[in-house]
Scaffold this motif. Sequence first.
Motif, PDB file in Angstrom:
ATOM      1  N   ALA A 157      15.279   9.624  -9.133  1.00  0.00           N
ATOM      2  CA  ALA A 157      14.829   9.693  -7.347  1.00  0.00           C
ATOM      3  C   ALA A 157      15.534  11.229  -7.365  1.00  0.00           C
ATOM      4  O   ALA A 157      14.970  11.631  -5.717  1.00  0.00           O
ATOM      5  N   PHE A 158      16.245  12.161  -7.451  1.00  0.00           N
ATOM      6  CA  PHE A 158      17.256  12.859  -7.236  1.00  0.00           C
ATOM      7  C   PHE A 158      15.889  13.847  -7.447  1.00  0.00           C
ATOM      8  O   PHE A 158      15.891  14.874  -6.753  1.00  0.00           O
ATOM      9  N   SER A 159      15.189  14.015  -8.714  1.00  0.00           N
ATOM     10  CA  SER A 159      14.352  14.700  -8.567  1.00  0.00           C
ATOM     11  C   SER A 159      13.063  15.154  -8.014  1.00  0.00           C
ATOM     12  O   SER A 159      12.649  15.866  -7.416  1.00  0.00           O
ATOM     13  N   ILE A 160      12.686  13.600  -6.811  1.00  0.00           N
ATOM     14  CA  ILE A 160      11.589  13.049  -6.186  1.00  0.00           C
ATOM     15  C   ILE A 160      12.544  14.605  -4.830  1.00  0.00           C
ATOM     16  O   ILE A 160      11.648  14.668  -4.380  1.00  0.00           O
ATOM     17  N   LYS A 161      13.799  13.631  -4.357  1.00  0.00           N
ATOM     18  CA  LYS A 161      14.004  14.394  -3.190  1.00  0.00           C
ATOM     19  C   LYS A 161      14.593  15.318  -2.950  1.00  0.00           C
ATOM     20  O   LYS A 161      13.526  16.260  -2.464  1.00  0.00           O
ATOM     21  N   ARG A 162      14.841  16.049  -4.514  1.00  0.00           N
ATOM     22  CA  ARG A 162      14.971  17.584  -3.949  1.00  0.00           C
ATOM     23  C   ARG A 162      13.889  18.316  -4.180  1.00  0.00           C
ATOM     24  O   ARG A 162      13.581  19.815  -3.421  1.00  0.00           O
ATOM     25  N   ILE A 163      12.293  17.806  -4.530  1.00  0.00           N
ATOM     26  CA  ILE A 163      11.227  18.775  -4.742  1.00  0.00           C
ATOM     27  C   ILE A 163      10.313  18.824  -2.762  1.00  0.00           C
ATOM     28  O   ILE A 163      10.120  19.562  -2.580  1.00  0.00           O
ATOM     29  N   ASP A 218       0.917  -1.533  -0.275  1.00  0.00           N
ATOM     30  CA  ASP A 218      -0.186  -0.022   0.322  1.00  0.00           C
ATOM     31  C   ASP A 218       1.187   1.278   0.032  1.00  0.00           C
ATOM     32  O   ASP A 218       0.626   2.441  -0.220  1.00  0.00           O
ATOM     33  N   THR A 219       2.004   1.200   0.875  1.00  0.00           N
ATOM     34  CA  THR A 219       2.329   2.443   0.956  1.00  0.00           C
ATOM     35  C   THR A 219       4.038   2.520  -0.138  1.00  0.00           C
ATOM     36  O   THR A 219       4.817   3.342  -0.144  1.00  0.00           O
ATOM     37  N   THR A 220       4.571   1.619  -0.940  1.00  0.00           N
ATOM     38  CA  THR A 220       5.121   1.507  -1.730  1.00  0.00           C
ATOM     39  C   THR A 220       4.761   1.085  -3.084  1.00  0.00           C
ATOM     40  O   THR A 220       4.431   0.634  -3.778  1.00  0.00           O
ATOM     41  N   GLN A 237       3.351  13.177   0.971  1.00  0.00           N
ATOM     42  CA  GLN A 237       3.103  12.533   1.344  1.00  0.00           C
ATOM     43  C   GLN A 237       4.094  11.580   1.085  1.00  0.00           C
ATOM     44  O   GLN A 237       4.393  10.310   1.649  1.00  0.00           O
ATOM     45  N   ILE A 238       5.515  12.081  -0.185  1.00  0.00           N
ATOM     46  CA  ILE A 238       6.360  11.418  -0.087  1.00  0.00           C
ATOM     47  C   ILE A 238       7.463  10.834   0.710  1.00  0.00           C
ATOM     48  O   ILE A 238       7.831  11.940   0.894  1.00  0.00           O
ATOM     49  N   LYS A 239       7.691   9.586   1.141  1.00  0.00           N
ATOM     50  CA  LYS A 239       8.993   9.105   2.222  1.00  0.00           C
ATOM     51  C   LYS A 239      10.162   8.794   2.103  1.00  0.00           C
ATOM     52  O   LYS A 239      10.868   9.845   2.012  1.00  0.00           O
ATOM     53  N   SER A 240      10.447   8.721   0.893  1.00  0.00           N
ATOM     54  CA  SER A 240      11.390   8.803   0.231  1.00  0.00           C
ATOM     55  C   SER A 240      11.307   8.213  -1.171  1.00  0.00           C
ATOM     56  O   SER A 240      10.361   7.017  -1.245  1.00  0.00           O
ATOM     57  N   THR A 277       8.891   5.357  -1.908  1.00  0.00           N
ATOM     58  CA  THR A 277       7.639   4.663   0.230  1.00  0.00           C
ATOM     59  C   THR A 277       6.560   6.049   0.091  1.00  0.00           C
ATOM     60  O   THR A 277       7.492   7.470   0.557  1.00  0.00           O
ATOM     61  N   THR A 278       5.860   6.226   0.388  1.00  0.00           N
ATOM     62  CA  THR A 278       5.006   7.108   0.433  1.00  0.00           C
ATOM     63  C   THR A 278       4.144   6.851   2.197  1.00  0.00           C
ATOM     64  O   THR A 278       4.653   5.758   3.080  1.00  0.00           O
ATOM     65  N   LYS A 279       4.468   7.866   3.172  1.00  0.00           N
ATOM     66  CA  LYS A 279       3.561   7.846   4.248  1.00  0.00           C
ATOM     67  C   LYS A 279       3.020   7.473   4.928  1.00  0.00           C
ATOM     68  O   LYS A 279       2.705   6.295   5.772  1.00  0.00           O
ATOM     69  N   SER A 280       1.437   7.332   4.140  1.00  0.00           N
ATOM     70  CA  SER A 280       0.983   6.274   4.371  1.00  0.00           C
ATOM     71  C   SER A 280       0.201   5.822   2.507  1.00  0.00           C
ATOM     72  O   SER A 280       0.952   5.838   2.192  1.00  0.00           O
ATOM     73  N   ALA A 281      -1.188   4.941   2.772  1.00  0.00           N
ATOM     74  CA  ALA A 281      -1.561   4.724   1.443  1.00  0.00           C
ATOM     75  C   ALA A 281      -1.918   5.886   0.825  1.00  0.00           C
ATOM     76  O   ALA A 281      -2.364   6.898   1.830  1.00  0.00           O
ATOM     77  N   TYR A 282      -1.566   6.169  -0.434  1.00  0.00           N
ATOM     78  CA  TYR A 282      -1.732   7.430  -0.759  1.00  0.00           C
ATOM     79  C   TYR A 282      -1.596   7.750  -2.248  1.00  0.00           C
ATOM     80  O   TYR A 282      -1.443   7.858  -3.534  1.00  0.00           O
ATOM     81  N   PRO A 283      -3.678   7.358  -2.264  1.00  0.00           N
ATOM     82  CA  PRO A 283      -4.442   7.263  -3.363  1.00  0.00           C
ATOM     83  C   PRO A 283      -4.211   8.273  -4.468  1.00  0.00           C
ATOM     84  O   PRO A 283      -4.354   8.248  -6.021  1.00  0.00           O
ATOM     85  N   ALA A 284      -3.670   9.659  -3.970  1.00  0.00           N
ATOM     86  CA  ALA A 284      -3.559  10.730  -5.550  1.00  0.00           C
ATOM     87  C   ALA A 284      -2.190  10.795  -5.697  1.00  0.00           C
ATOM     88  O   ALA A 284      -1.877  11.430  -6.718  1.00  0.00           O
ATOM     89  N   LEU A 285      -1.463   9.521  -5.791  1.00  0.00           N
ATOM     90  CA  LEU A 285       0.010   9.764  -6.087  1.00  0.00           C
ATOM     91  C   LEU A 285       0.420   9.834  -7.078  1.00  0.00           C
ATOM     92  O   LEU A 285       0.962  10.402  -7.859  1.00  0.00           O
ATOM     93  N   LEU A 286      -0.128   8.864  -7.774  1.00  0.00           N
ATOM     94  CA  LEU A 286      -0.042   9.067  -9.199  1.00  0.00           C
ATOM     95  C   LEU A 286      -0.257  10.386 -10.242  1.00  0.00           C
ATOM     96  O   LEU A 286      -0.092  11.190 -11.077  1.00  0.00           O
ATOM     97  N   ALA A 287      -2.012  10.607  -9.288  1.00  0.00           N
ATOM     98  CA  ALA A 287      -2.093  12.087 -10.367  1.00  0.00           C
ATOM     99  C   ALA A 287      -1.130  13.322  -9.776  1.00  0.00           C
ATOM    100  O   ALA A 287      -0.809  14.329 -10.367  1.00  0.00           O
ATOM    101  N   GLN A 288      -0.323  13.757  -8.493  1.00  0.00           N
ATOM    102  CA  GLN A 288       0.356  14.586  -8.645  1.00  0.00           C
ATOM    103  C   GLN A 288       2.001  13.876  -8.439  1.00  0.00           C
ATOM    104  O   GLN A 288       2.398  15.096  -8.989  1.00  0.00           O
ATOM    105  N   LEU A 289       1.974  12.508  -9.699  1.00  0.00           N
ATOM    106  CA  LEU A 289       3.075  12.624 -10.275  1.00  0.00           C
ATOM    107  C   LEU A 289       3.188  13.752 -11.760  1.00  0.00           C
ATOM    108  O   LEU A 289       4.212  13.145 -12.185  1.00  0.00           O
TER     109      LEU A 289
END
Lengths: 497, 306
Positions: free
Chosen positions: A107-113, A82-84, A128-131, A143-155
């Motif tokens: 990975a750099f782009s995600i960590k940077r923002i 659910d979170t990975t 909501q992104i942990k790592s 990995t997200t902090k919890s299950a996060y359904p909007a992740l793809l929409a945000q990405l």
Amino acid sequence: MKFALALIAASAISLVASTASAQTKETLTIDLPNDAATLDPHLQWNTDSYSIYRNIFDNLITRDASGTIVPQIATSWKYLDDTTIEFKIRDDVTFQDGSKLTAEDVAFSIKRIVDPALKSPQLSQFDQIKSAEVTDPVTVKITTKSAYPALLAQLVKLSIVPKAYVEKVGNQEFNQKPMGSGPYKLTEWKKGIETDLEAYGSYWRGKPPFQKVVFRAVPDVSTRIADLKTGKADLIRDVPPDQASSIKDGSSTQLFSGPTERVGYLYINAESGPTKDVRVRQAIAYAIDKQGLVDALLEGYGAAVNVVGAEPVFGYTDKVAGYDYDPEKAKALIKEAGAEGATLEFLTSPAYSRALVEAMQQMLNDVGFKVDIASSDQATFLKRRQGDAANAGSLAFGAWSCACQDADGIIFPLFRSGSIWAKYKNDKYDALVDEARSILDETKRKELYAQAYEILRQDVPGLGLYQVYALYGAAKKLKWEPTANEALFVMDMSWQQ
Amino acid sequence: MAQYVAQRLLQAIIAIFGVLTIVFVVMHLSGDPTLLLVPQDASAEMIAQLRSQLGFDRPIGVQYLDYLGGLAHLDFGDSIVQRVPALDIVLSRLPYTIQLAAGALVVAIGFGIPAGVLMATNRGGIIARILSAVVVTGQSVPTFLSGILLIFVFGVTLRWLPTSGSGDFASMIMPSIALGALSMSTFARMTRISIIDELGKDYVRAGRARGLSLSQVVARHVLRNASIPVITIAALEIGNLLAGAVIIETVFAWPGIGQLAIQSIQSRDFLVVQVIVLLISFVYVLTSVLADLVYVIVDPRIRLVR
């Protein structure tokens, strides 16, 4: 003699040039209301900035013309739990300096923002992104902090930046001379005037449609229209509905209008003032003639809606009935609530159409309210609207889009208690939208949102008015289909001969 | 004279400091750029976090001292929106504003002063009447309207001039006329009044008695004597033209500091606004000091004393 030769040479050159330009369109010129604030895609998120920089960069994933999330830099993805979530990355993409785009860059782009040190205003969309870690050269695990359904929409909004280049030149220089893997590279950024882009020859999706693209900053809408009519510009944004017909009927111009995920809505303060009484809020809902607004003020470029949401949004439901225009019912409810002649303060700013606000003022006055319009600049408006309920007025108009096409990006920030926009509290509603943002099951989420929308219908802390249509003016030969998320990808355009 | 200039400069520094402080306080009290920067679905915590990263959660007194500390080292700070030094942004726009102000001044003086002279010497004549109609029009038509009218007539309909932009001479013509129209009227009226004033004086009659024609008297003697008030106006107008091009710059998409000022105020980009304010107050002060010095050159009877 020399002069004559030069003249012949010059006319020969211009002849060649003119025949060449008759065959292909060399430069596409786009008039935007403003210059980009930043060209670093991880900094400012406003329409003028991303209209430009998203042509310089690729995104991890994107949406196709129908609005479905499809691969771009990622080829595929799957949830490990659910979170990975694991993304496979293309290995045939190069940045504009020729270096290869790898999982490291993603990975750099995600960590940077999400790095607080960057002070990115977009952080809230990715927090909501942990790592993000690279597991092999073509795989990134998020990995997200919890299950996060909007992740793809945000990405969909995440641009991939080149790690080596950003680290070499630093953040400040990267903003001035951005470099990405997108179809266009920056040639010159004349601040406040125009941004010049040139096609990137080795772009992985093929040859971009125009050799050069110029984005000009033209703040006045009449001037943008004059530019379009004289051929100085090929595409202009933000055409007001009352100017649409002159562009539609123009001999060399055409109008692109497209339904968007943006919804025009009326905020109603449920925690303070006369609108604290639910009957007053329902009366307001009955008093507004949505179709009338669309017909008279938007010239039909919009569609009345039943809820605060529109069809391209995940979680939108047509099962919940909207309020019909019924002034008699409104009057009866006002009488029942003892709110005849109640004063309602309508907050607004120059960012919103004055005509629209005044039309609603008139409709509400007609059923027996006394509406006062309080207009201030945008910063002051936001301070009041987002601040303490007691000082947040009774009404305000807004046009909402999260550019994520998910109800979580609309009704959660607008009405979940504790959010800066919400002047409303209903525990049952809170539980529904909280659950809907923490599970991945799509069917279940849709059900939860349908229930949440039903509660909003009864409580009316806000009223959905209409789905906004984006209006663009374009040269007749430009071929393009505007999308629901109001993106402006030159790669999707072409020139018809 | 040196003492006079020093005194004026000291006054100027105090005035500029006052303006800076007022603008700083007003801008900071009337709103917070953080709200305008974040996407609309940001939570209260995210906004608070960004606010503290940008330093806007500190007491206004601390922010003010911090700003003054920077100024003392000629550090004007970075734009919150663009993330580049505020001074660089303003300086990159300044040449455009100067170019436009110069164009407008050419229109204003080149048309305004001759028109004023003609209106004064041909009082009641047909030329004077036509000119005064032009002057009244220039003065009373708001610039946003004249700008759009010019674009519609010469840009869209006749296609003689570019509708917007800043690249070449042709694109300068319409904004210069639209911006210069108001100043042109001021120049014309001032010139007319001061010449009429002078025409009643003895030396004019003496000149006429010596057999000089009216135009000779005007050209040789009256113009010089009538120029003092006109110079005062010119000094003020230069300040106005530099600072007042906001609407024209927006209509013609002219990338000067007027347009920048509006955008920076709207987005609460404090430090950019401060640099612009600093610059404009400096220009006002400088032009008025220069005007005083020009008086002495034009009319040696004037002495710069306290």
